[in-house]
Design an enzyme around this catalytic site. Structure first.
Site, PDB file in Angstrom:
ATOM      1  N   GLU A 106      -4.617 -16.427 -17.887  1.00 57.83           N
ATOM      2  CA  GLU A 106      -5.569 -17.603 -17.557  1.00 57.83           C
ATOM      3  C   GLU A 106      -4.927 -19.074 -17.428  1.00 57.83           C
ATOM      4  O   GLU A 106      -3.831 -19.178 -17.949  1.00 57.83           O
ATOM      5  CB  GLU A 106      -6.654 -17.819 -18.724  1.00 57.83           C
ATOM      6  CG  GLU A 106      -7.520 -16.744 -18.800  1.00 57.83           C
ATOM      7  CD  GLU A 106      -8.463 -16.681 -19.923  1.00 57.83           C
ATOM      8  OE1 GLU A 106      -9.450 -16.257 -20.016  1.00 57.83           O
ATOM      9  OE2 GLU A 106      -8.170 -17.137 -21.096  1.00 57.83           O
ATOM     10  N   CYS A 119      -2.976 -26.715 -17.582  1.00 55.17           N
ATOM     11  CA  CYS A 119      -2.483 -25.928 -18.477  1.00 55.17           C
ATOM     12  C   CYS A 119      -2.311 -24.305 -18.218  1.00 55.17           C
ATOM     13  O   CYS A 119      -3.069 -23.840 -17.688  1.00 55.17           O
ATOM     14  CB  CYS A 119      -3.512 -26.124 -19.598  1.00 55.17           C
ATOM     15  SG  CYS A 119      -3.063 -25.281 -21.267  1.00 55.17           S
ATOM     16  N   CYS A 126       0.732 -12.693 -26.217  1.00 51.88           N
ATOM     17  CA  CYS A 126       1.902 -13.588 -26.879  1.00 51.88           C
ATOM     18  C   CYS A 126       2.290 -12.920 -28.218  1.00 51.88           C
ATOM     19  O   CYS A 126       1.477 -12.094 -28.710  1.00 51.88           O
ATOM     20  CB  CYS A 126       1.122 -15.065 -27.346  1.00 51.88           C
ATOM     21  SG  CYS A 126       2.240 -16.006 -28.258  1.00 51.88           S
ATOM     22  N   CYS A 130      -0.044 -16.058 -34.432  1.00 47.21           N
ATOM     23  CA  CYS A 130      -0.569 -17.206 -35.167  1.00 47.21           C
ATOM     24  C   CYS A 130      -1.886 -16.651 -35.370  1.00 47.21           C
ATOM     25  O   CYS A 130      -2.633 -16.459 -34.478  1.00 47.21           O
ATOM     26  CB  CYS A 130      -0.512 -18.557 -34.634  1.00 47.21           C
ATOM     27  SG  CYS A 130       1.371 -18.797 -34.265  1.00 47.21           S
ATOM     28  N   CYS A 133      -5.096 -18.245 -33.461  1.00 47.13           N
ATOM     29  CA  CYS A 133      -4.903 -18.412 -32.047  1.00 47.13           C
ATOM     30  C   CYS A 133      -5.672 -17.140 -31.289  1.00 47.13           C
ATOM     31  O   CYS A 133      -4.976 -16.200 -31.677  1.00 47.13           O
ATOM     32  CB  CYS A 133      -3.569 -18.662 -31.700  1.00 47.13           C
ATOM     33  SG  CYS A 133      -3.388 -18.816 -29.769  1.00 47.13           S
ATOM     34  N   CYS A 357      -7.654 -25.419 -26.442  1.00 48.16           N
ATOM     35  CA  CYS A 357      -6.374 -24.949 -27.054  1.00 48.16           C
ATOM     36  C   CYS A 357      -6.502 -23.491 -27.768  1.00 48.16           C
ATOM     37  O   CYS A 357      -7.387 -23.455 -28.759  1.00 48.16           O
ATOM     38  CB  CYS A 357      -5.878 -25.963 -27.922  1.00 48.16           C
ATOM     39  SG  CYS A 357      -5.512 -27.394 -27.033  1.00 48.16           S
TER      40      CYS A 357
HETATM   41  N1  SAH Z   1       3.100 -20.701 -27.849  1.00 48.10           N
HETATM   42  C1  SAH Z   1       3.090 -22.111 -27.622  1.00 48.10           C
HETATM   43  C2  SAH Z   1       1.837 -22.682 -26.695  1.00 48.10           C
HETATM   44  C3  SAH Z   1       0.590 -22.086 -27.407  1.00 48.10           C
HETATM   45  S1  SAH Z   1      -1.270 -23.056 -27.160  1.00 48.10           S
HETATM   46  C4  SAH Z   1       3.006 -22.973 -28.909  1.00 48.10           C
HETATM   47  O1  SAH Z   1       2.564 -22.346 -30.007  1.00 48.10           O
HETATM   48  O2  SAH Z   1       2.933 -24.138 -28.910  1.00 48.10           O
HETATM   49  C5  SAH Z   1      -0.784 -24.711 -27.359  1.00 48.10           C
HETATM   50  C6  SAH Z   1      -1.383 -25.125 -28.726  1.00 48.10           C
HETATM   51  O3  SAH Z   1      -2.621 -24.879 -29.209  1.00 48.10           O
HETATM   52  C7  SAH Z   1      -0.331 -24.904 -29.724  1.00 48.10           C
HETATM   53  O4  SAH Z   1      -0.159 -25.883 -30.595  1.00 48.10           O
HETATM   54  C8  SAH Z   1      -1.278 -23.909 -30.862  1.00 48.10           C
HETATM   55  O5  SAH Z   1      -0.612 -23.744 -31.906  1.00 48.10           O
HETATM   56  C9  SAH Z   1      -2.553 -24.401 -30.459  1.00 48.10           C
HETATM   57  N2  SAH Z   1      -3.548 -23.640 -30.784  1.00 48.10           N
HETATM   58  C10 SAH Z   1      -3.734 -22.312 -30.660  1.00 48.10           C
HETATM   59  N3  SAH Z   1      -4.979 -21.745 -31.400  1.00 48.10           N
HETATM   60  C11 SAH Z   1      -5.507 -22.994 -31.357  1.00 48.10           C
HETATM   61  C12 SAH Z   1      -6.896 -23.000 -32.122  1.00 48.10           C
HETATM   62  N4  SAH Z   1      -7.496 -22.104 -32.188  1.00 48.10           N
HETATM   63  N5  SAH Z   1      -7.467 -24.393 -32.225  1.00 48.10           N
HETATM   64  C13 SAH Z   1      -6.721 -25.276 -31.802  1.00 48.10           C
HETATM   65  N6  SAH Z   1      -5.400 -25.373 -31.228  1.00 48.10           N
HETATM   66  C14 SAH Z   1      -4.733 -24.220 -31.339  1.00 48.10           C
END
Ligand code: SAH
Length: 370
Positions: A106, A119, A126, A130, A133, A357
């Site tokens: 996406e 984006c 991934c 985390c 996420c 995000c």
């Molecule tokens: N792997 C990279 C890119 C991920 S997405 C990274 O971790 O930085 C970009 C951002 O969105 C990251 O800061 C991630 O932690 C955040 N993110 C992921 N899930 C989220 C959620 N459910 N709510 C808010 N931010 C989130």
């Protein structure tokens, strides 16, 4: 006789060759190998990166037979649009793409009055796991190639150039590697994509390096490598907690590289590139949003060339966590400001379409579970 069983791992089919994977020199060689004059590589590159087309019918500066041959060999459709869903009066558009091998990814286009941001995903799925996420929940499917990453941006640029997004014709000003995947875990393809984004035409799209942000969980050696590339993209570090105890659980790679090491790598990156580092911090109610943690974060960041992006947590299916209370969010901001740290709260664009995000999970039906 005993039969010996040897495990042969299934070989992954490779995506077809695409000119966005190649340097200008390699493109010229590839074109020459097809029996064409090397300058055709420049023409083909201009069609893709300037005119944003891969349609032979639009390439009137190339002889008809040549066009078909070159497009087939070097401009295959890598990503097929499966669906587009929009919100914010169509100024936020999430696209679900299918790659040549059926992999789903996406990207999200966000149009603002003065700019447009893409984006993009760097991996399908991934591996960073985390827990808050959506992408992390399904694990890693595979790395994307440079051309597959670039194709997402070209797709958005094309929609803007054709006036398919409300607000008149436009272009992509910003690219953020904040879609699916951990960009620095797919370093080679990502740095290739960054080059294609910032290189001027006909090599690439000519987007300013200042407009490109690479977001990472904090893979320390790769941050060091990125600093040496000589491309001053913005580095965003997904911190989410100022203390190792909590960060170990929110960003599991923290058990490998601790908060101090990650921040040191970030400051070194900032010093080398002269760019302000972004710290991403998803505010999760009663998990990481206490004032004492804001204080601790403020003390870690104070006096640095840094900007904190607070992201109200986007709840993902099945998660017990939710966004912070407004008063806790305000208190968190105030504590950081008290330490003189620049801070903003990220808007939650795309929330209704699971395009915000951490919500990108390539759900082909678009239905939210849970
Ligand atoms: N792997 C990279 C890119 C991920 S997405 C990274 O971790 O930085 C970009 C951002 O969105 C990251 O800061 C991630 O932690 C955040 N993110 C992921 N899930 C989220 C959620 N459910 N709510 C808010 N931010 C989130």
């Amino acid at each position: 006789m005993s039969a010996q069983l040897t495990f042969i791992p299934p070989r992954r089919p490779k995506p077809p060759r695409h000119l966005a994977d190649l340097s200008m020199e390699e493109r010229r060689t590839a074109v020459a190998e097809l029996g064409e004059k090397p300058f055709r590589a420049d023409q083909l590159s201009r069609h893709y990166f300037d005119r944003l087309t891969a349609d032979p019918a639009e390439m009137s500066d190339l002889p008809a037979v040549t066009r078909d041959r070159l497009v087939t060999a070097l401009l295959p459709d890598l990503l097929t649009r499966v669906r587009v869903i929009s919100c914010d009066d169509d100024t936020t558009q999430k696209t679900l793409w299918r790659a040549f091998d059926g992999t789903l990814i996406e990207s999200v286009l966000m149009r603002y009055p003065d700019r447009a941001t893409m984006c993009v995903s760097s991996q399908a799925g991934c591996g960073m796991n985390c827990p808050f996420c959506a992408t992390g929940q399904a694990g890693l499917t595979r790395n994307l190639t440079t051309a597959e990453i670039v194709a997402q941006v070209v797709g958005g640029a094309r929609a803007l150039a054709r006036g398919d997004v409300p607000g008149g014709r436009g272009r992509v000003n910003n690219v953020v590697f904040m879609g699916m995947g951990e960009p620095l875990a797919n370093y080679k393809a990502v740095i290739g994509a960054v080059r294609r984004l910032v290189d001027p035409s006909p090599q690439g799209l000519g987007i300013s390096a200042r407009g490109v942000t690479v977001s990472t969980v904090g893979l320390v050696p790769a941050i060091g490598k990125l600093a040496e590339e000589g491309i001053p993209v913005t580095l965003a570090v997904s911190l989410h907690a100022p203390d190792d105890e909590l960060r170990d659980t929110l960003v599991p790679i923290n058990t490998r590289w601790k908060v101090d090491e990650v921040l040191d790598a970030a400051w070194a990156y900032g010093a080398k590139t002269k760019r302000r580092v972004s710290i991403e911090y998803a505010l999760i109610r009663d998990v990481n949003d206490q004032e004492w943690r804001a204080d601790l974060l403020g003390r870690l960041l104070k006096g640095r060339l840094v900007h904190v992006n607070l992201i109200p947590l986007n709840p993902t299916p099945g998660s017990k966590w939710t966004a912070s209370r407004p008063e806790d969010e305000r208190a968190f901001v105030r504590r950081l400001e008290f330490h003189g740290v620049a801070v903003t709260v990220r808007d939650t664009r795309g929330r209704e379409i699971d395009g915000a995000c951490g919500q990108l999970a390539a759900n082909p039906t678009g239905a939210s579970e849970g």
